[in-house]
Design a protein around this motif. Structure first.
Motif, PDB file in Angstrom:
ATOM      1  N   VAL A 141      13.700  63.298  57.166  1.00 34.84           N
ATOM      2  CA  VAL A 141      13.514  63.637  55.997  1.00 34.84           C
ATOM      3  C   VAL A 141      14.619  63.817  55.235  1.00 34.84           C
ATOM      4  CG1 VAL A 141      13.080  65.727  54.278  1.00 34.84           C
ATOM      5  CG2 VAL A 141      11.234  65.227  56.035  1.00 34.84           C
ATOM      6  N   LEU A 142      15.860  64.450  55.786  1.00 29.06           N
ATOM      7  CA  LEU A 142      17.311  64.679  55.117  1.00 29.06           C
ATOM      8  C   LEU A 142      17.749  63.168  54.981  1.00 29.06           C
ATOM      9  CD1 LEU A 142      19.429  66.361  53.917  1.00 29.06           C
ATOM     10  CD2 LEU A 142      20.272  66.581  56.376  1.00 29.06           C
ATOM     11  N   VAL A 170      12.540  71.251  45.894  1.00 30.26           N
ATOM     12  CA  VAL A 170      11.205  70.675  46.131  1.00 30.26           C
ATOM     13  C   VAL A 170      10.170  71.188  47.230  1.00 30.26           C
ATOM     14  CG1 VAL A 170      11.787  68.264  45.087  1.00 30.26           C
ATOM     15  CG2 VAL A 170      11.616  68.731  47.485  1.00 30.26           C
ATOM     16  N   GLY A 171      10.865  72.376  47.777  1.00 27.86           N
ATOM     17  CA  GLY A 171      10.136  73.333  48.640  1.00 27.86           C
ATOM     18  C   GLY A 171       9.987  72.759  50.254  1.00 27.86           C
ATOM     19  N   LEU A 172      11.064  71.915  50.633  1.00 32.24           N
ATOM     20  CA  LEU A 172      11.029  71.436  51.645  1.00 32.24           C
ATOM     21  C   LEU A 172      11.980  72.004  52.614  1.00 32.24           C
ATOM     22  CD1 LEU A 172       9.712  67.659  51.137  1.00 32.24           C
ATOM     23  CD2 LEU A 172       8.492  69.549  52.413  1.00 32.24           C
ATOM     24  N   ARG A 178      12.443  66.751  60.257  1.00 34.36           N
ATOM     25  CA  ARG A 178      11.194  66.160  60.672  1.00 34.36           C
ATOM     26  C   ARG A 178      11.314  64.671  60.036  1.00 34.36           C
ATOM     27  NH1 ARG A 178       7.030  69.987  60.915  1.00 34.36           N
ATOM     28  NH2 ARG A 178       8.127  71.999  61.609  1.00 34.36           N
ATOM     29  N   PHE A 179      10.232  63.705  60.645  1.00 30.60           N
ATOM     30  CA  PHE A 179      10.220  62.354  60.462  1.00 30.60           C
ATOM     31  C   PHE A 179       9.188  62.253  59.498  1.00 30.60           C
ATOM     32  CE2 PHE A 179      12.622  62.107  64.239  1.00 30.60           C
ATOM     33  CZ  PHE A 179      13.636  61.015  63.723  1.00 30.60           C
ATOM     34  N   PRO A 180       8.998  61.209  58.570  1.00 23.45           N
ATOM     35  CA  PRO A 180       7.802  61.153  57.736  1.00 23.45           C
ATOM     36  C   PRO A 180       6.506  61.226  58.267  1.00 23.45           C
ATOM     37  CG  PRO A 180       9.379  59.340  57.065  1.00 23.45           C
ATOM     38  CD  PRO A 180      10.053  60.540  58.332  1.00 23.45           C
ATOM     39  N   ARG A 190       6.952  64.740  48.002  1.00 21.35           N
ATOM     40  CA  ARG A 190       7.926  65.603  47.674  1.00 21.35           C
ATOM     41  C   ARG A 190       9.432  65.093  48.080  1.00 21.35           C
ATOM     42  NH1 ARG A 190       5.951  71.920  48.510  1.00 21.35           N
ATOM     43  NH2 ARG A 190       4.101  71.588  47.484  1.00 21.35           N
ATOM     44  N   VAL A 191       9.316  64.510  49.363  1.00 13.56           N
ATOM     45  CA  VAL A 191      10.693  63.909  49.943  1.00 13.56           C
ATOM     46  C   VAL A 191      10.915  62.659  48.759  1.00 13.56           C
ATOM     47  CG1 VAL A 191      11.784  62.420  51.661  1.00 13.56           C
ATOM     48  CG2 VAL A 191      10.144  64.428  52.289  1.00 13.56           C
TER      49      VAL A 191
END
Length: 396
Positions: A141-142, A170-172, A178-180, A190-191
């Motif tokens: 995600v990052l 965005v609340g993550l 994590r991975f998509p 959101r990502v």
């Protein structure tokens, strides 16, 4: 433009100065096919889309689109399938080149940019959020979030810092490793939003960004976008075919049909002053509770300090007004003419909130205080909300 000073532009409901305008779309045409010159000639001679197709074999994607987008506004472009809305949004970053016309961003025609300038503009000046997320499955995600800053040449440590800030926005926060495939659809979107924000571009393009989401997740994303926009004041161009979504998100709305612009205006203008029969039919079944705001229905009432209320002004004011708000710092109480000595429990709603958002508060026993720019302005009751809806339904 007759009657308008040279340093102003007419955009929808009001006249604004040129400095207010972030993007100017100037008579943009898009012809798909091998004979664009013949198609343009036919259009200028008065031929319609079907006739141009019959005569030249070309498809008219856009026809003479002309409007301005203000700095910091959420501008919604909507229409049915085939109306040209997705074609139009891809002109803003030149994923599609126009057949004719100009698009100016901060006064500069992006059609004049060479390949190097266009690349820099796409990396730093404008970002896009896609309908189907477009995340790289092998990256975390990052890592997905910082793609833009890395391409801009930002130092990796700084890019990661920026990415974490956007993920928190965005609340993550906590999902960065994590991975998509480990995320829900709403979280993946959101990502995508965080990735676009991480570039720090002034302009954000969103092409039906929420249409693939379940209704509840879609509603959550809409609210989150409004909250983010209230903080960041980006210039957002949002594509949708959902009129309720357009009314909820858009400062102004443009309606397209068959590649032509039929109307630009606020939600209220589109609903109650449609420009033609097509727009009138388009908005006929809209949920008015999502178009009208608390500001359209509430009653202004006097606001007293606690000292003023204790000084005996309340009784006289209640003879002229349905209620009086007594404010003491951030706490408030409401006195009504029916029960002048009884304090009503209070709930709060912003003047810009829709009537639909106010209904859960109005269903209870609390009196709803309408806040305008952080200060109490008046009260809203169920009867006031219903009367506003009734008036607007009659007007529509």
């Amino acid at each position: 433009m007759a009657g308008v000073p040279r340093n102003t532009l007419s955009t929808g409901s009001r006249t604004v100065t040129v400095s207010d305008v972030k993007i100017q779309v100037d008579k943009v045409y898009k012809i798909f096919g091998s004979r664009p010159d013949d198609a343009m000639a036919a259009l200028h001679a008065g031929a319609g889309k079907a006739e141009v197709l019959q005569k030249t074999g070309c498809i008219v994607g856009l026809k003479g689109i002309d409007f301005s987008i203000r700095r910091g506004e959420t501008f919604v472009i909507m229409g049915l399938s085939g109306s040209g809305k997705s074609t139009l949004i891809r002109h803003f970053n030149r994923l599609i080149e126009p057949t004719a016309g100009r698009i100016l961003v901060d006064g500069r025609n992006i059609m004049d940019m060479n390949a190097k300038e266009l690349l820099a503009f796409r990396r730093s000046g404008i970002s896009m959020v896609f309908q189907r997320f477009g995340l790289l499955p092998h990256q975390t995600v990052l890592e997905n979030t910082i793609c833009g800053p890395i391409l801009q040449g930002v130092d990796r440590c700084e890019a990661m810092k920026r990415g974490m800030e956007q993920l928190e926005l965005v609340g993550l926060k906590g999902f960065e490793n994590r991975f998509p495939r480990q995320l829900s659809g709403g979280m993946q979107q959101r990502v995508g939003l965080a990735r676009a924000l991480a570039t720090q571009a002034d302009v954000l393009l969103m092409d039906e960004a929420f249409s693939a989401l379940d209704p509840l997740i879609k509603s959550d994303m809409q609210e989150q976008l409004k909250e983010i926009q209230a903080r960041l004041k980006k210039t957002i161009i949002f594509i949708t075919h959902d009129l309720d979504e357009a009314l909820h998100l858009g400062d102004r709305i443009a309606i397209l049909k068959d590649g032509e612009l039929r109307q630009v205006g606020t939600g209220e203008e589109i609903l109650f002053r449609p420009s033609d029969d097509y727009v009138e039919r388009f908005v006929r079944k809209v949920d008015l509770s999502r178009a009208l705001c608390a500001n359209d229905a509430f009653a202004k009432v006097p606001v007293l300090t606690q000292a003023e209320a204790a000084g005996g002004q309340t009784a006289a004011l209640l003879l002229q007004h349905p209620a009086v708000i007594v404010a003491h710092g951030t706490e408030m109480r409401v006195l009504t003419s029916c029960e002048p000595h009884s304090t009503k429990r209070v709930a709060y709603i912003d003047a810009a909130a829709t009537l639909g958002q106010s209904f859960p508060l109005l269903a209870g026993e609390k009196t709803v205080v309408v806040m305008d720019n952080g200060a109490p302005a008046g009260i809203l009751t169920r009867e006031m909300a219903f009367k506003a809806l009734s008036r607007s339904t009659h007007a529509a």
